[in-house]
Design a protein around this motif. Structure first.
Motif, PDB file in Angstrom:
ATOM      1  N   THR A 221       0.852  -1.181   0.000  1.00 54.19           N
ATOM      2  CA  THR A 221       0.000   0.000   0.000  1.00 54.19           C
ATOM      3  C   THR A 221       0.889   1.233   0.000  1.00 54.19           C
ATOM      4  O   THR A 221       1.751   1.386   0.872  1.00 54.19           O
ATOM      5  CB  THR A 221      -0.930   0.027   1.225  1.00 54.19           C
ATOM      6  N   ILE A 222       0.686   2.112  -0.997  1.00 57.77           N
ATOM      7  CA  ILE A 222       1.429   3.361  -1.094  1.00 57.77           C
ATOM      8  C   ILE A 222       0.419   4.484  -1.229  1.00 57.77           C
ATOM      9  O   ILE A 222      -0.364   4.510  -2.187  1.00 57.77           O
ATOM     10  CB  ILE A 222       2.386   3.375  -2.297  1.00 57.77           C
ATOM     11  N   GLU A 223       0.421   5.405  -0.261  1.00 56.14           N
ATOM     12  CA  GLU A 223      -0.494   6.551  -0.274  1.00 56.14           C
ATOM     13  C   GLU A 223      -1.939   6.092  -0.459  1.00 56.14           C
ATOM     14  O   GLU A 223      -2.716   6.715  -1.182  1.00 56.14           O
ATOM     15  CB  GLU A 223      -0.081   7.550  -1.350  1.00 56.14           C
ATOM     16  N   GLY A 224      -2.274   4.976   0.180  1.00 55.04           N
ATOM     17  CA  GLY A 224      -3.640   4.471   0.155  1.00 55.04           C
ATOM     18  C   GLY A 224      -4.003   3.634  -1.054  1.00 55.04           C
ATOM     19  O   GLY A 224      -5.121   3.124  -1.145  1.00 55.04           O
ATOM     20  N   THR A 225      -3.074   3.458  -2.003  1.00 54.11           N
ATOM     21  CA  THR A 225      -3.322   2.670  -3.211  1.00 54.11           C
ATOM     22  C   THR A 225      -2.599   1.337  -3.118  1.00 54.11           C
ATOM     23  O   THR A 225      -1.439   1.276  -2.693  1.00 54.11           O
ATOM     24  CB  THR A 225      -2.844   3.424  -4.460  1.00 54.11           C
ATOM     25  N   ALA A 226      -3.275   0.252  -3.518  1.00 48.78           N
ATOM     26  CA  ALA A 226      -2.705  -1.094  -3.449  1.00 48.78           C
ATOM     27  C   ALA A 226      -1.918  -1.403  -4.718  1.00 48.78           C
ATOM     28  O   ALA A 226      -2.312  -1.032  -5.825  1.00 48.78           O
ATOM     29  CB  ALA A 226      -3.810  -2.125  -3.260  1.00 48.78           C
ATOM     30  N   TYR A 227      -0.801  -2.109  -4.539  1.00 53.46           N
ATOM     31  CA  TYR A 227       0.041  -2.547  -5.649  1.00 53.46           C
ATOM     32  C   TYR A 227       0.416  -4.012  -5.447  1.00 53.46           C
ATOM     33  O   TYR A 227       0.364  -4.532  -4.338  1.00 53.46           O
ATOM     34  CB  TYR A 227       1.325  -1.701  -5.731  1.00 53.46           C
ATOM     35  N   ASN A 228       0.797  -4.655  -6.550  1.00 53.03           N
ATOM     36  CA  ASN A 228       1.243  -6.052  -6.523  1.00 53.03           C
ATOM     37  C   ASN A 228       0.177  -6.957  -5.891  1.00 53.03           C
ATOM     38  O   ASN A 228       0.455  -7.750  -4.986  1.00 53.03           O
ATOM     39  CB  ASN A 228       2.561  -6.186  -5.755  1.00 53.03           C
ATOM     40  N   THR A 229      -1.028  -6.869  -6.395  1.00 54.57           N
ATOM     41  CA  THR A 229      -2.149  -7.594  -5.804  1.00 54.57           C
ATOM     42  C   THR A 229      -2.522  -8.876  -6.538  1.00 54.57           C
ATOM     43  O   THR A 229      -3.384  -9.625  -6.065  1.00 54.57           O
ATOM     44  CB  THR A 229      -3.398  -6.685  -5.756  1.00 54.57           C
ATOM     45  N   ASP A 230      -1.891  -9.160  -7.681  1.00 53.74           N
ATOM     46  CA  ASP A 230      -2.212 -10.385  -8.413  1.00 53.74           C
ATOM     47  C   ASP A 230      -1.923 -11.602  -7.538  1.00 53.74           C
ATOM     48  O   ASP A 230      -0.879 -11.679  -6.875  1.00 53.74           O
ATOM     49  CB  ASP A 230      -1.385 -10.464  -9.693  1.00 53.74           C
ATOM     50  N   PRO A 231      -2.841 -12.599  -7.485  1.00 50.16           N
ATOM     51  CA  PRO A 231      -2.653 -13.754  -6.591  1.00 50.16           C
ATOM     52  C   PRO A 231      -1.366 -14.534  -6.830  1.00 50.16           C
ATOM     53  O   PRO A 231      -0.812 -15.110  -5.890  1.00 50.16           O
ATOM     54  CB  PRO A 231      -3.884 -14.619  -6.884  1.00 50.16           C
ATOM     55  N   VAL A 232      -0.882 -14.574  -8.090  1.00 45.78           N
ATOM     56  CA  VAL A 232       0.374 -15.270  -8.363  1.00 45.78           C
ATOM     57  C   VAL A 232       1.555 -14.375  -8.019  1.00 45.78           C
ATOM     58  O   VAL A 232       2.556 -14.823  -7.437  1.00 45.78           O
ATOM     59  CB  VAL A 232       0.441 -15.720  -9.834  1.00 45.78           C
ATOM     60  N   ASP A 233       1.458 -13.103  -8.349  1.00 46.73           N
ATOM     61  CA  ASP A 233       2.550 -12.175  -8.064  1.00 46.73           C
ATOM     62  C   ASP A 233       2.895 -12.126  -6.579  1.00 46.73           C
ATOM     63  O   ASP A 233       4.073 -12.068  -6.206  1.00 46.73           O
ATOM     64  CB  ASP A 233       2.194 -10.769  -8.549  1.00 46.73           C
ATOM     65  N   VAL A 234       1.883 -12.125  -5.713  1.00 46.10           N
ATOM     66  CA  VAL A 234       2.148 -11.950  -4.281  1.00 46.10           C
ATOM     67  C   VAL A 234       2.907 -13.123  -3.681  1.00 46.10           C
ATOM     68  O   VAL A 234       3.477 -13.014  -2.591  1.00 46.10           O
ATOM     69  CB  VAL A 234       0.841 -11.716  -3.496  1.00 46.10           C
ATOM     70  N   GLU A 235       2.944 -14.273  -4.386  1.00 49.36           N
ATOM     71  CA  GLU A 235       3.639 -15.452  -3.870  1.00 49.36           C
ATOM     72  C   GLU A 235       5.109 -15.496  -4.280  1.00 49.36           C
ATOM     73  O   GLU A 235       5.851 -16.370  -3.816  1.00 49.36           O
ATOM     74  CB  GLU A 235       2.937 -16.722  -4.368  1.00 49.36           C
ATOM     75  N   ASN A 236       5.536 -14.562  -5.133  1.00 49.38           N
ATOM     76  CA  ASN A 236       6.897 -14.601  -5.667  1.00 49.38           C
ATOM     77  C   ASN A 236       7.675 -13.337  -5.320  1.00 49.38           C
ATOM     78  O   ASN A 236       7.090 -12.273  -5.097  1.00 49.38           O
ATOM     79  CB  ASN A 236       6.870 -14.763  -7.197  1.00 49.38           C
ATOM     80  N   ASP A 237       9.004 -13.463  -5.277  1.00 52.83           N
ATOM     81  CA  ASP A 237       9.869 -12.296  -5.138  1.00 52.83           C
ATOM     82  C   ASP A 237       9.974 -11.612  -6.489  1.00 52.83           C
ATOM     83  O   ASP A 237      10.463 -12.210  -7.460  1.00 52.83           O
ATOM     84  CB  ASP A 237      11.266 -12.715  -4.675  1.00 52.83           C
ATOM     85  N   LEU A 238       9.548 -10.356  -6.568  1.00 49.84           N
ATOM     86  CA  LEU A 238       9.510  -9.628  -7.831  1.00 49.84           C
ATOM     87  C   LEU A 238      10.216  -8.291  -7.711  1.00 49.84           C
ATOM     88  O   LEU A 238      10.390  -7.750  -6.621  1.00 49.84           O
ATOM     89  CB  LEU A 238       8.058  -9.421  -8.272  1.00 49.84           C
ATOM     90  N   LEU A 239      10.614  -7.761  -8.854  1.00 55.01           N
ATOM     91  CA  LEU A 239      11.321  -6.487  -8.921  1.00 55.01           C
ATOM     92  C   LEU A 239      10.337  -5.328  -8.880  1.00 55.01           C
ATOM     93  O   LEU A 239       9.243  -5.396  -9.453  1.00 55.01           O
ATOM     94  CB  LEU A 239      12.138  -6.430 -10.207  1.00 55.01           C
TER      95      LEU A 239
END
Length: 300
Positions: A194-212
């Motif tokens: 969450t940045i300034e009230g906005t959510a990022y990196n919310t995809d169910p597959v993305d959240v399980e992996n280390d990403l850039l």
């Protein structure tokens, strides 16, 4: 030439490795769980040759004639003149595992530090002296700006959502500041943010992996844009290691990846489990080009 080894700051000319000056920190142990020590993790210099160092510390650590006191790994930021004289040293308090990962300075003498912090209760708020920064139970990211005297002007946080499952985190690896005072950060993340009230990196597959991630902040600390890699499978991973600025304001980012795309640009999965890449992004956050760097690609 300069380097920092454990609690040792060393500088001198490149020729023959002649030492020009040497500075150390001293420490006081405050019990078996508070063994005094400083762990530097990044340093930079300004055009005048002044050095800026960040990392974390425990117990009581003395930089020159300045003593800072901490408990469970608060962050430090220190400034040395080109002759090795300590200008100032600041502790960023917080009773939790914190770290200073990246430091940068602009031509006006403003200093920027980015790192990680964890807030588990009201006592573990990150304390910058004249203001504080709240966080969450996971490993969050902070970005702060100080003036030439080491007084902090502002700080912002990227908060990792506290969700069931594996540990979530966001960790900066490198930072650069352009001539207009905008700040670019890169590193890795796992979990939604969450940045300034906005959510990022919310995809169910993305959240399980280390990403850039690659983020740009305005001179006042507000977010300009946030870019990231996306998973192409359950074993995807990526990390941004280094940043550099182009003369026209574009930013270069290099790192490693496996089975990802970067803002819609799919990177080929080559022979190795993890590949290197370099990319160019303009000041508006638009991808200009991205190339893998592998011996299997020849001269591409």
């Amino acid at each position: 030439f300069f380097c920092w080894l454990n609690c040792l700051l060393l500088t001198g000319p490149l020729a023959f490795g002649q030492v020009e000056w040497l500075r150390t920190t001293t420490h006081t142990d405050l019990g078996t769980h508070l063994s005094g020590a400083a762990q530097p993790h990044d340093l930079t210099h300004d055009p005048a040759g002044n050095l800026y160092v960040t990392g974390n510390y425990t117990g009581e650590v003395v930089f020159g004639d300045t003593s800072i006191l901490g408990e469970l790994e608060p962050v430090f930021l220190a400034n040395y003149g080109m002759d090795g004289t300590l200008q100032w040293a600041k502790g960023i308090g917080g009773k939790a595992d914190n770290d200073g990962n990246a430091v940068a300075v602009n031509d006006s003498g403003h200093v920027y530090v980015a790192g990680v912090y964890t807030q588990t209760n009201a006592n573990t708020i990150l304390d910058f002296g004249n203001f504080t920064l709240t966080g969450g139970n996971e490993e969050n990211l902070f970005l702060a700006k100080a003036d030439a005297e080491g007084t902090f002007l502002w700080a912002v946080g990227i908060i990792v959502d506290n969700l069931p499952g594996p540990s979530q985190n966001i960790t900066p690896q490198d930072m650069v500041v352009d001539q207009q005072g905008a700040i670019y950060l890169t590193g890795s993340m796992e979990g939604s943010l969450t940045i300034e009230g906005t959510a990022y990196n919310t995809d169910p597959v993305d959240v399980e992996n280390d990403l850039l991630f690659l983020a740009k902040f305005q001179p006042d600390g507000s977010l300009a844009w946030f870019r990231q890699t996306h998973s192409l499978g359950t074993t995807s991973s990526a990390i941004g290691h280094q940043l550099a600025l182009a003369s026209n304001g574009d930013v270069f980012v290099s790192g490693e990846y496996s089975l990802v795309d970067f803002e819609g640009d799919s990177l080929p999965h080559l022979s190795n489990a993890t590949e290197k890449f370099v990319a160019r992004v303009n000041a508006a956050g638009d991808m200009q080009w991205i190339h893998p760097m592998s011996s299997s690609l020849g001269d591409q």
